[in-house]
Each structure stands twice: as structure tokens, then as C-alpha cells.
Design an enzyme around this catalytic site. Sequence first.
Site, short mmCIF file in Angstrom:
data_model
loop_
_atom_site.label_atom_id
_atom_site.label_comp_id
_atom_site.label_asym_id
_atom_site.label_seq_id
_atom_site.Cartn_x
_atom_site.Cartn_y
_atom_site.Cartn_z
N LYS A 13 7.16 -1.44 7.20
CA LYS A 13 8.49 -1.94 7.73
C LYS A 13 9.21 -2.82 6.69
O LYS A 13 10.39 -2.65 6.28
CB LYS A 13 8.41 -2.59 8.97
CG LYS A 13 7.82 -1.65 10.10
CD LYS A 13 7.88 -2.46 11.47
CE LYS A 13 6.78 -3.52 11.65
NZ LYS A 13 5.31 -3.24 11.49
N ARG A 88 8.92 -5.99 19.79
CA ARG A 88 7.38 -5.70 19.80
C ARG A 88 6.83 -5.64 21.11
O ARG A 88 5.69 -5.17 21.45
CB ARG A 88 6.79 -6.62 18.86
CG ARG A 88 6.17 -6.47 17.52
CD ARG A 88 5.32 -7.53 17.14
NE ARG A 88 4.59 -7.52 16.04
CZ ARG A 88 4.80 -7.66 14.56
NH1 ARG A 88 5.96 -7.96 14.50
NH2 ARG A 88 3.86 -7.39 13.99
N ARG A 127 -3.45 -6.09 0.69
CA ARG A 127 -2.27 -6.79 0.54
C ARG A 127 -2.34 -8.25 0.02
O ARG A 127 -3.28 -8.93 0.37
CB ARG A 127 -1.43 -6.71 1.97
CG ARG A 127 0.04 -7.15 1.63
CD ARG A 127 1.00 -6.23 2.56
NE ARG A 127 1.07 -6.82 4.10
CZ ARG A 127 2.01 -6.37 4.79
NH1 ARG A 127 2.62 -5.47 4.85
NH2 ARG A 127 1.69 -7.06 6.00
N ARG A 162 -3.31 -13.12 3.59
CA ARG A 162 -3.06 -13.81 4.72
C ARG A 162 -4.29 -14.14 5.72
O ARG A 162 -5.05 -12.93 5.87
CB ARG A 162 -1.99 -13.27 5.47
CG ARG A 162 -0.36 -13.37 4.70
CD ARG A 162 0.84 -12.51 5.24
NE ARG A 162 0.42 -11.87 6.54
CZ ARG A 162 1.24 -11.12 7.13
NH1 ARG A 162 2.56 -10.69 6.25
NH2 ARG A 162 1.20 -10.32 8.29
N ARG A 173 -4.96 -6.84 15.38
CA ARG A 173 -3.50 -6.58 15.44
C ARG A 173 -3.16 -5.13 15.70
O ARG A 173 -2.06 -4.91 16.57
CB ARG A 173 -2.77 -6.93 13.92
CG ARG A 173 -2.81 -8.61 13.84
CD ARG A 173 -2.56 -8.55 12.29
NE ARG A 173 -1.21 -8.38 11.58
CZ ARG A 173 -0.90 -8.08 10.43
NH1 ARG A 173 -1.74 -8.36 9.54
NH2 ARG A 173 0.24 -7.89 10.06
P1 AMP Z 1 4.42 -9.14 11.00
O1 AMP Z 1 4.32 -9.88 9.64
O2 AMP Z 1 5.64 -8.74 11.29
O3 AMP Z 1 3.25 -8.54 11.10
O4 AMP Z 1 4.17 -10.52 11.86
C1 AMP Z 1 2.86 -11.15 11.72
C2 AMP Z 1 2.61 -11.87 13.13
O5 AMP Z 1 3.77 -12.59 13.79
C3 AMP Z 1 2.08 -10.84 14.16
O6 AMP Z 1 0.96 -10.48 14.17
C4 AMP Z 1 2.71 -11.81 15.45
O7 AMP Z 1 1.54 -12.88 15.88
C5 AMP Z 1 3.62 -12.59 15.02
N1 AMP Z 1 5.05 -11.81 15.63
C6 AMP Z 1 5.88 -11.20 14.60
N2 AMP Z 1 7.02 -10.89 15.36
C7 AMP Z 1 6.60 -11.07 16.50
C8 AMP Z 1 7.31 -10.52 17.66
N3 AMP Z 1 8.53 -9.81 17.82
N4 AMP Z 1 6.81 -10.80 18.96
C9 AMP Z 1 5.42 -11.54 18.91
N5 AMP Z 1 5.07 -11.97 17.88
C10 AMP Z 1 5.47 -11.59 16.54
#
Ligand code: AMP
Length: 215
Positions: A13, A88, A127, A162, A173
Site C-alpha cells: 500500500k 481497517r 523491510r 521496526r 498482524r
Molecule cells: P501500518 O504501517 O499501516 O501497517 O500500521 C502499523 C500499525 O499501526 C498497525 O499494526 C496498527 O497497530 C496501527 N494502525 C495503523 N492504522 C490503523 C488503523 N486504521 N486502525 C487501527 N490501528 C492502526
Amino acid sequence: MRIILLGAPGAGKGTVAELLTDRFGISQISTGDILRGAVKAGTDLGAAAEGYMKRGELVPDSLILGIMENRLLQDDCREGFILDGFPRTIAQAESLKKMLGILALKIDAVVNLEVPVDVIIRRLSSRRTCSNPACQAIYNIYTKPSRMEGICDKCGSPTIQRDDETEEAIKQRLATYAEKTAPLIDYYKNDPAFISVPSLRPEPVIDAILSIVDR
Ligand code: AMP
């Protein structure tokens, strides 16, 4: 132009959003980047979100919706936006629908990025991310290494793995994705703006998006 990108963590994404940003000059809104920035900056939001993120769980909807309500009102969103990592959950999608209704905005494309699970696990565990919260450039030790190992090409800060990209967090996740986020595919699938595209490489995804927004 307004685009929602759906897909598991590691589906690409962020990469697709970056290419669309370059092409159309519209803002990428990544809730993950916003939260990581808040954690680094030590804000209340960051403190509230950090534990969930480290464990690979979703941050509560109430926190995320507060972020998005403010973000969508900012000036740079007038020309459009790319939502990367939001919504999400079904509850977030319902709230987004209400926010867009109030702002009289419509979504041009809802794009689901399809990637097999083994590819996702390999992508995420290889990554590396720039540790500078203002940069957050992403590298991959196999497919997109930084020029100097461990150092960001863009800003010279160290690159790191990370906390949520350890094997255990990745598994959590993906389980969270399957339970909470994958149902969004059914939620959007009858929307004429919905497409689902194989996402092993970003370029065909961009082409598919262009074909839907042009028609
Ligand atoms: P990402 O980089 O988009 O994978 O986001 C990293 C982490 O941030 C996720 O594993 C969640 O813990 C949190 N997160 C990001 N976006 C959301 C969302 N829309 N709703 C809930 N948690 C989120």
C-alpha cells in the site's frame, strides 16, 4: 482524486501510495506513519498507541477516528488523498462514510491489493525503515537495499527493523488483518469504485487504478 488502498500489511500500500502521490500530487494519508510519528514525538496519542502497535494489534477505533477527522479537514486534502491503512475495521469504514458524506466527497477508487501470505512474510521481515520520523523511507534488504547498508539514502539516518516487523509481531498482524480488516473486501465489493488487483509489483496496480479513475 480520492483513493482507498486496502490489503494486508506488506501488500504494498505504501509503495503504491507513493507512486500515486508522485503522479497526481495528492496527499498520502498513512495512519501507521502518523502513529509512528506520534510514538517518536512522545505525544499522548503515541503513548496510547505504542503497546498495540508493538504487539501487532489494531489501535482502538476511537483514537484513529480522532486522527482522521482532523486530517481530512486539512488544506492539502482539498485536491484529494490516498488512504493507506485506513479504514481497517468495518466500524472505521462506516465512520469514513459519514465523514465523507458531511464533506460531500466521493471516493474514486477502492483498491484491494492481493498478495500471497508467504510473499508478505518475506517482504515484511526483510523491510528496513529510516529511523528519522520526518523521513521514514522504506528499504528492502533483497529488492531495494539502501546504497550504504544501514543508512538511509534520503536523509543519512540509520535504517532499522521496526518492532512490529519481528516474526512474532508479523504473525499477529496477519491474524489481526484476517479477523478485522479482510471483511472490508466484502463491505466494499459491490461498490462500483472497488477493484481487487494482484500486487506482486506496483506498476500493474497503478495501471488498474488509472483505468478505473479514467472511465
Ligand atoms: P501500518 O504501517 O499501516 O501497517 O500500521 C502499523 C500499525 O499501526 C498497525 O499494526 C496498527 O497497530 C496501527 N494502525 C495503523 N492504522 C490503523 C488503523 N486504521 N486502525 C487501527 N490501528 C492502526
